[in-house]
Each structure stands twice: as C-alpha cells, then as structure tokens.
Design an enzyme around this catalytic site. Structure first.
Site, PDB file in Angstrom:
ATOM      1  N   LYS A  96       1.025  -1.055   0.115  1.00 55.14           N
ATOM      2  CA  LYS A  96      -0.052   0.107   0.078  1.00 55.14           C
ATOM      3  C   LYS A  96       0.664   1.131   0.131  1.00 55.14           C
ATOM      4  CE  LYS A  96      -4.081   2.103   0.263  1.00 55.14           C
ATOM      5  NZ  LYS A  96      -3.510   2.853  -0.916  1.00 55.14           N
ATOM      6  N   GLN A 117       7.230   3.977   3.923  1.00 52.28           N
ATOM      7  CA  GLN A 117       5.641   3.542   4.086  1.00 52.28           C
ATOM      8  C   GLN A 117       5.636   2.178   4.846  1.00 52.28           C
ATOM      9  OE1 GLN A 117       3.787   5.552   1.578  1.00 52.28           O
ATOM     10  NE2 GLN A 117       2.247   4.973   2.853  1.00 52.28           N
ATOM     11  N   LYS A 120       5.380   3.515   8.374  1.00 55.10           N
ATOM     12  CA  LYS A 120       4.174   4.355   8.561  1.00 55.10           C
ATOM     13  C   LYS A 120       2.914   3.273   8.775  1.00 55.10           C
ATOM     14  CE  LYS A 120       3.979   7.509   5.613  1.00 55.10           C
ATOM     15  NZ  LYS A 120       3.646   8.209   4.272  1.00 55.10           N
ATOM     16  N   LYS A 132       5.437   1.709  -3.129  1.00 55.72           N
ATOM     17  CA  LYS A 132       5.299   3.124  -3.694  1.00 55.72           C
ATOM     18  C   LYS A 132       5.667   3.092  -4.900  1.00 55.72           C
ATOM     19  CE  LYS A 132       4.665   7.270  -2.185  1.00 55.72           C
ATOM     20  NZ  LYS A 132       3.842   7.808  -0.884  1.00 55.72           N
ATOM     21  N   GLY A 171      -2.707   8.284  -4.201  1.00 56.65           N
ATOM     22  CA  GLY A 171      -1.992   9.692  -4.808  1.00 56.65           C
ATOM     23  C   GLY A 171      -0.849   9.864  -3.831  1.00 56.65           C
ATOM     24  N   ASP A 172       0.054  10.888  -4.497  1.00 52.75           N
ATOM     25  CA  ASP A 172       0.936  11.463  -3.811  1.00 52.75           C
ATOM     26  C   ASP A 172       1.255  12.716  -4.589  1.00 52.75           C
ATOM     27  OD1 ASP A 172       3.232  10.673  -1.708  1.00 52.75           O
ATOM     28  OD2 ASP A 172       4.322  11.571  -3.178  1.00 52.75           O
ATOM     29  N   THR A 216      -4.560  13.331   5.219  1.00 55.88           N
ATOM     30  CA  THR A 216      -3.292  13.647   5.632  1.00 55.88           C
ATOM     31  C   THR A 216      -2.940  14.757   6.412  1.00 55.88           C
ATOM     32  OG1 THR A 216      -2.684  12.468   3.490  1.00 55.88           O
ATOM     33  CG2 THR A 216      -0.807  13.386   4.595  1.00 55.88           C
ATOM     34  N   ASN A 247      -2.434  19.000  -1.719  1.00 61.34           N
ATOM     35  CA  ASN A 247      -3.360  18.414  -1.079  1.00 61.34           C
ATOM     36  C   ASN A 247      -3.083  18.238   0.259  1.00 61.34           C
ATOM     37  OD1 ASN A 247      -3.875  15.380   0.352  1.00 61.34           O
ATOM     38  ND2 ASN A 247      -5.591  15.838  -0.877  1.00 61.34           N
ATOM     39  N   SER A 384      -7.067   5.435   3.680  1.00 60.96           N
ATOM     40  CA  SER A 384      -7.146   4.769   2.461  1.00 60.96           C
ATOM     41  C   SER A 384      -7.471   3.286   2.985  1.00 60.96           C
ATOM     42  CB  SER A 384      -5.546   4.753   1.952  1.00 60.96           C
ATOM     43  OG  SER A 384      -5.321   5.887   0.955  1.00 60.96           O
TER      44      SER A 384
HETATM   45  P1  NDP Z   1       0.571  17.664  -4.212  1.00 60.10           P
HETATM   46  O1  NDP Z   1       1.088  17.570  -5.577  1.00 60.10           O
HETATM   47  O2  NDP Z   1      -0.818  17.939  -3.975  1.00 60.10           O
HETATM   48  O3  NDP Z   1       1.568  19.279  -3.747  1.00 60.10           O
HETATM   49  C1  NDP Z   1       2.786  19.205  -3.636  1.00 60.10           C
HETATM   50  C2  NDP Z   1       3.295  20.546  -3.209  1.00 60.10           C
HETATM   51  O4  NDP Z   1       4.513  20.500  -3.051  1.00 60.10           O
HETATM   52  C3  NDP Z   1       2.782  21.576  -4.409  1.00 60.10           C
HETATM   53  O5  NDP Z   1       2.737  22.942  -3.577  1.00 60.10           O
HETATM   54  C4  NDP Z   1       4.252  21.371  -5.184  1.00 60.10           C
HETATM   55  O6  NDP Z   1       4.775  23.037  -5.756  1.00 60.10           O
HETATM   56  C5  NDP Z   1       5.370  21.594  -3.988  1.00 60.10           C
HETATM   57  N1  NDP Z   1       6.406  20.988  -4.375  1.00 60.10           N
HETATM   58  C6  NDP Z   1       6.523  19.391  -4.882  1.00 60.10           C
HETATM   59  N2  NDP Z   1       7.918  18.984  -5.182  1.00 60.10           N
HETATM   60  C7  NDP Z   1       8.574  20.277  -4.819  1.00 60.10           C
HETATM   61  C8  NDP Z   1       9.837  20.630  -5.100  1.00 60.10           C
HETATM   62  N3  NDP Z   1      10.812  19.779  -5.482  1.00 60.10           N
HETATM   63  N4  NDP Z   1      10.132  21.838  -4.727  1.00 60.10           N
HETATM   64  C9  NDP Z   1       9.555  22.702  -4.208  1.00 60.10           C
HETATM   65  N5  NDP Z   1       7.936  22.668  -3.890  1.00 60.10           N
HETATM   66  C10 NDP Z   1       7.723  21.282  -4.384  1.00 60.10           C
HETATM   67  O7  NDP Z   1       1.210  16.648  -3.182  1.00 60.10           O
HETATM   68  P2  NDP Z   1       0.952  16.212  -1.949  1.00 60.10           P
HETATM   69  O8  NDP Z   1       0.309  17.473  -1.184  1.00 60.10           O
HETATM   70  O9  NDP Z   1       0.121  15.154  -1.990  1.00 60.10           O
HETATM   71  O10 NDP Z   1       2.110  15.817  -1.190  1.00 60.10           O
HETATM   72  C11 NDP Z   1       2.939  16.593  -0.440  1.00 60.10           C
HETATM   73  C12 NDP Z   1       4.017  15.798   0.518  1.00 60.10           C
HETATM   74  O11 NDP Z   1       3.134  14.902   1.481  1.00 60.10           O
HETATM   75  C13 NDP Z   1       4.887  14.942  -0.340  1.00 60.10           C
HETATM   76  O12 NDP Z   1       5.981  14.646   0.391  1.00 60.10           O
HETATM   77  C14 NDP Z   1       4.169  13.392  -0.100  1.00 60.10           C
HETATM   78  O13 NDP Z   1       4.842  12.258  -0.306  1.00 60.10           O
HETATM   79  C15 NDP Z   1       3.449  13.550   1.249  1.00 60.10           C
HETATM   80  N6  NDP Z   1       2.344  12.708   1.554  1.00 60.10           N
HETATM   81  C16 NDP Z   1       1.061  12.847   1.044  1.00 60.10           C
HETATM   82  C17 NDP Z   1      -0.072  12.143   1.340  1.00 60.10           C
HETATM   83  C18 NDP Z   1      -1.137  12.098   0.382  1.00 60.10           C
HETATM   84  O14 NDP Z   1      -2.093  11.697   1.154  1.00 60.10           O
HETATM   85  N7  NDP Z   1      -1.186  12.696  -0.570  1.00 60.10           N
HETATM   86  C19 NDP Z   1       0.220  11.148   2.487  1.00 60.10           C
HETATM   87  C20 NDP Z   1       1.396  11.321   3.126  1.00 60.10           C
HETATM   88  C21 NDP Z   1       2.527  12.168   2.729  1.00 60.10           C
HETATM   89  P3  NDP Z   1       4.816  22.735  -7.362  1.00 60.10           P
HETATM   90  O15 NDP Z   1       3.375  22.419  -7.866  1.00 60.10           O
HETATM   91  O16 NDP Z   1       5.175  24.002  -7.663  1.00 60.10           O
HETATM   92  O17 NDP Z   1       5.613  21.641  -7.656  1.00 60.10           O
HETATM   93  O1  2IT Z   2       2.941   8.828   1.544  1.00 62.77           O
HETATM   94  C1  2IT Z   2       1.750   8.541   1.876  1.00 62.77           C
HETATM   95  O2  2IT Z   2       1.589   7.943   2.722  1.00 62.77           O
HETATM   96  C2  2IT Z   2       0.706   8.656   0.611  1.00 62.77           C
HETATM   97  N1  2IT Z   2       1.146   9.333  -0.260  1.00 62.77           N
HETATM   98  C3  2IT Z   2      -0.478   7.957   0.771  1.00 62.77           C
HETATM   99  C4  2IT Z   2      -0.410   6.522   0.471  1.00 62.77           C
HETATM  100  C5  2IT Z   2      -1.908   5.868   0.408  1.00 62.77           C
HETATM  101  O3  2IT Z   2      -1.938   4.815   0.129  1.00 62.77           O
HETATM  102  O4  2IT Z   2      -2.976   6.418   0.628  1.00 62.77           O
END
Ligand code: NDP
Ligand code: 2IT
Length: 452
Positions: A96, A117, A120, A132, A171-172, A216, A247, A384
C-alpha cells in the site's frame, strides 16, 4: 548479551553494504540511515531481531517493477517516461502506498518512499504492507487530455502488478483525484472488473471514502496537537508556517484554522506567500484545486495582508509551529536554526522526509517537539485503508465516522511513539519511538512467516 554499541556497529556495517548495493540512490540511503540508526536499543534487547538476514530482508524490496510509459502529447509527438512500482514489504497486508508524478522521480526516490511506507503503515495498526510507485512525468502545464493519455498508458502496464489483495496504489505528489479517476477507468477497462479496492483516493460516488482528501493534513494537525498537549499547550492562538500548497498543505491549513491556530504561509516551487491575516482557504483552493495556478496569484488577489516572496522558504517567517508539507529535504540545518531562533515549539512532518537529518538533530537538541512523517502523516494512508474496508463491504461511512476513526488512529500513533521512546530510554524522541514501534510490528510478522 550483545550491547547496544556492538549492535550499532553491526547496523553500521549493514548501512555501508546498503550504500554499495544500491549506488546513486541518496534518498534511499538517507531513509535507511534514519531508521537503522535508531534500532540498536530494540535489536540489542530482543535477540530474535538480531537473527541473521532479518534486517537484510527488510531493506531489500520484495519486488521492483520499472517500465516504459509512451504517450502522445497534444501535438501528436510521442513522449517516453519511466514508470516504477516498488513492492517493498507485504508481511502485514497488501502493498500500500501512493504514486508520485514529478520530474525528480527515480528508483532511489521511490525506494525511500516505499521504505518509509512500511513503518508508517505498520504504525497505523491496520493490515497494510508497504509500497510506492510513480513516474518522472511532469503534469505541470499538461492538458487534461495529455494527463489522461499518460495515466492510461501508465496503467496499461501497472494493472498486471496490482489488485485489491495484492497491491493498492493511491495518490502522492502530482497524483490527485483527477489522475486516480483516469487510472481507475483504464484498470476497469482492461480487467473488465469493478474492483474498487484496487486504488484509493477515488471520487465520491464511485468508491471513494469521505475525508480521504482531508486525511493527511487533518491527521498531521492532530498529531501536532497531541505533541503540544504533552507540553501542556494547545493549538489555539499559535502561529503556524506551512510549506506546499497541494493536497496535504491545503487540509493542514484547514484543520489548523478550525482548531484556532493562525496558518500564515503556503508555497510552491516558485516561492512562498505570507499572509498576516491567515491564509484564505477559499481563495487558495480556487487557485490551486480549480485553476491549477501558482501561489503568486494568491498574493495578487488577496490584497494588502499578503505578499509573495519569490524563491524564498517559509521557514524564515516567525512561528510557533512548522508543518513542512511539500517534499523531501525542504527544511535544512539553516532553516532549523532560523526556526529555533524564532522560538518554534513543534515541527510536524506532513511531507515524507522533508527535514534533513542535520536539521532533525538540531531541532531535537533545542528541545523542539519533532513529529517524523512516518507517524505524523500516517492519517492519509490510514483513511486509505478505511476506504479499502468500505469497498470490501460495499458500503460507505459518514464523514463523521471516518473522521472519528482518523482521530483515534492519530492519537494511538502518538501514544505508541511516545511510550516506545520512553521504553527505550529516549523520552520525547518521536523519531526513535516511531521507528522502533513500526519495526517491531513488521519484524514480528516477518519472523512468524519464515524466510521468504
Ligand atoms: P501535491 O502534488 O498535491 O502538492 C505538492 C506541493 O509541494 C505543491 O505545492 C508543489 O509545488 C510542492 N512541491 C513538490 N515538489 C517540490 C519541489 N521539488 N520543490 C518545491 N516544491 C515542491 O502533493 P501532496 O500534497 O499530496 O504531497 C506533499 C507531500 O506530502 C509529499 O512529500 C508526499 O509524499 C507527502 N504525503 C502525501 C500524502 C497524500 O495523501 N497525498 C500522504 C502522506 C504524505 P509545485 O506545484 O510548484 O511543484
Ligand atoms: O505517503 C503516503 O502515505 C501517501 N502518499 C498515501 C498513500 C496511500 O496509500 O494512501
């Protein structure tokens, strides 16, 4: 009995071997270091964990798939990206973990995320293994039709490797509701199955769980609140800096605001916005979720309270709380020193591995409560798993029920990390607590299931 320092020497040798066996994967090395550097107390105390091959198996993915993803852009030109799915550990349940679409994606990035992961997912207490995937595809500036064709091509290979009892992506970065929709559509078309449990983060009305988009960010704020409670404080009236504007960042800001804190920043790769009045979420959602724009548009439209700082980092804005919610290694030693100088009380990681090891060390030395991502951001994957449960039962729960379960899970993760750290003589060290507690659950399952 082996001492902690003898055990640490063995783990250090293993880390050197990991670096040799996995060249040019710095993020994976970093994640492995961060975990293995905290395991000596538990491995020394419980001889079964020193069994030859146990930790060696844990750091080697069960399966790694790399594939070509050809697609046509709107001009008819053929583009070629690389797709990945790393199925790291299935001792506790089906693999997952999310899919990341970002130009920086390579095997080392996906392995670091898959490795994190495992622990976690173990900490959630639910039946999910660790995996992943993703691609070096960059969705920025691509039309909906291009994103759809890319997702369809990606799934045309990925479908062979996933399934509700095998591997369940979500997603991520760069993969949200739109992408999950296109991926699910292609999976259904190829397999001729309504297998809703094969992906999570689906839309409302076709198998998605209420509160999954929020989970998250909400979960991370609940974790931060639990850390603050340990210090005898709550979130009311605290100023918070949040990075990112995707997100995780959006729903972090939403929950902070609901609990009475003032979230004053957000960012993307172009720079950051600071808004003294607190981020206006309706405006941010409109710009980011509807228009898919950049954060400077927020400052332009918000008026006098907000300004855009091109290329800057949010950590220079004074705050009580910091919640990094963008990407790995976005908060370094200098940023940590600035946060400490400005009196930060807690740092809670919404992103995966956003704080560099040197910065973590500095923050902990300064007595700042530090919540590592594998504990603090586990709310997303936890919901999830609740989405999978609803899909299996062909039912859907109310938002209130899902949110209540999320709150229970985050409280229980906080308690587990806190108590485990105390048990291993590291009171207040959530990094050690999270690593050891996650490790114990996975290692026990691996030992029980034999050498596979
Ligand atoms: P999104 O794609 O929705 O948003 C990512 C954000 O981070 C955007 O604002 C983006 O800006 C910025 N960003 C991404 N890469 C870079 C970079 N290299 N340098 C500067 N800014 C950056 O992703 P999420 O919100 O889903 O994910 C954010 C973080 O949270 C990640 O580390 C992800 O692994 C983690 N995460 C996500 C989960 C989920 O459920 N979605 C669960 C647990 C952890 P820009 O658009 O300019 O790239
Ligand atoms: O980093 C993370 O935990 C996620 N991007 C969510 C993973 C999931 O399966 O919901």
């Amino acid at each position: 009995m082996t001492t902690r320092s003898e055990t640490q020497t063995t783990l250090d040798h293993l880390l050197t071997e990991i670096e040799h066996r996995n060249p040019a994967q710095p993020e994976f090395h970093q994640a492995a270091h961060e975990v293995l550097e905290t395991l000596a107390p538990v491995v020394a105390a419980r001889p079964e964990y020193a069994e030859p091959g146990l930790i060696e198996r844990l750091v080697e993915p069960e399966r790694q798939v790399i594939f070509r993803v050809p697609w046509q852009d709107d001009q008819g030109r053929v583009r070629v990206n690389r797709g990945f799915r790393v199925e790291f550990n299935s001792a506790l349940g089906p693999y997952k973990g999310g899919l990341r679409f970002h130009p920086s994606v390579d095997l080392g990035v996906i392995k670091f995320l898959g490795f994190e992961q495992i622990f976690k997912n173990a900490l959630t207490g639910l039946g999910i293994g660790g995996g992943k995937g993703g691609s070096d595809f960059d969705p920025h500036g691509r039309s909906d039709a291009e994103v759809m064709r890319f997702c369809q091509s990606f799934m045309t290979e990925l479908y062979r490797h996933i399934g509700e009892h095998t591997d369940v992506p979500a997603g991520d970065i760069g993969v949200g509701g739109r992408e999950i929709g296109y991926l699910f559509g292609q999976y259904r078309r190829i397999t001729n199955r309504w297998e809703s449990g094969v992906l999570t983060g689906k839309g409302q009305g076709w198998g998605g769980s209420l509160i999954r988009p929020e989970a998250t960010g909400y979960g991370n704020v609940l974790f931060a609140a639990a850390m603050m409670r340990e210090r005898g404080e709550d979130l009311e009236g605290q100023t918070a800096v949040v990075s990112g504007s995707g997100n995780v960042a959006i729903y972090t800001i939403e929950k902070l605001t609901a609990l009475g804190a003032n979230a004053v920043t957000c960012s993307d790769s172009s720079g950051y916005v600071v808004d003294e009045k607190g981020i206006d979420l309706d405006l941010l959602k409109q710009i980011k979720e509807v228009e898919r724009g950049r954060v400077d548009a927020y400052a332009e439209r918000r008026g006098a309270s907000a300004r855009f700082v091109p290329g800057g980092r949010v950590w220079e804005v004074p705050a009580d709380l910091a919640l990094p919610s963008a990407t790995q290694n976005e908060l370094d030693e200098n940023d940590a020193a600035t946060l400490i100088r400005n009196g930060v009380k807690a740092v809670s990681e919404g992103a995966n591995m956003p704080t560099t090891p040197e910065a973590v060390h500095l923050l902990q030395q300064a007595g700042v409560a530090f919540g590592p991502g594998k504990a603090a951001n586990a709310g997303g994957v936890a919901v999830s798993a609740l989405e999978m449960a609803q899909n299996h039962a062909r039912t859907s729960w109310t938002a209130a029920r899902v949110e209540e379960e999320l709150a229970d899970i985050m409280t229980s993760i906080h308690t587990t990390c806190h108590e485990t750290a105390e048990r291993y003589d590291a009171p207040g060290d959530y990094v050690t607590g999270a690593n050891i507690a996650g490790f114990e659950r996975v290692a026990d399952a691996m030992l029980a299931q034999g050498v596979i």
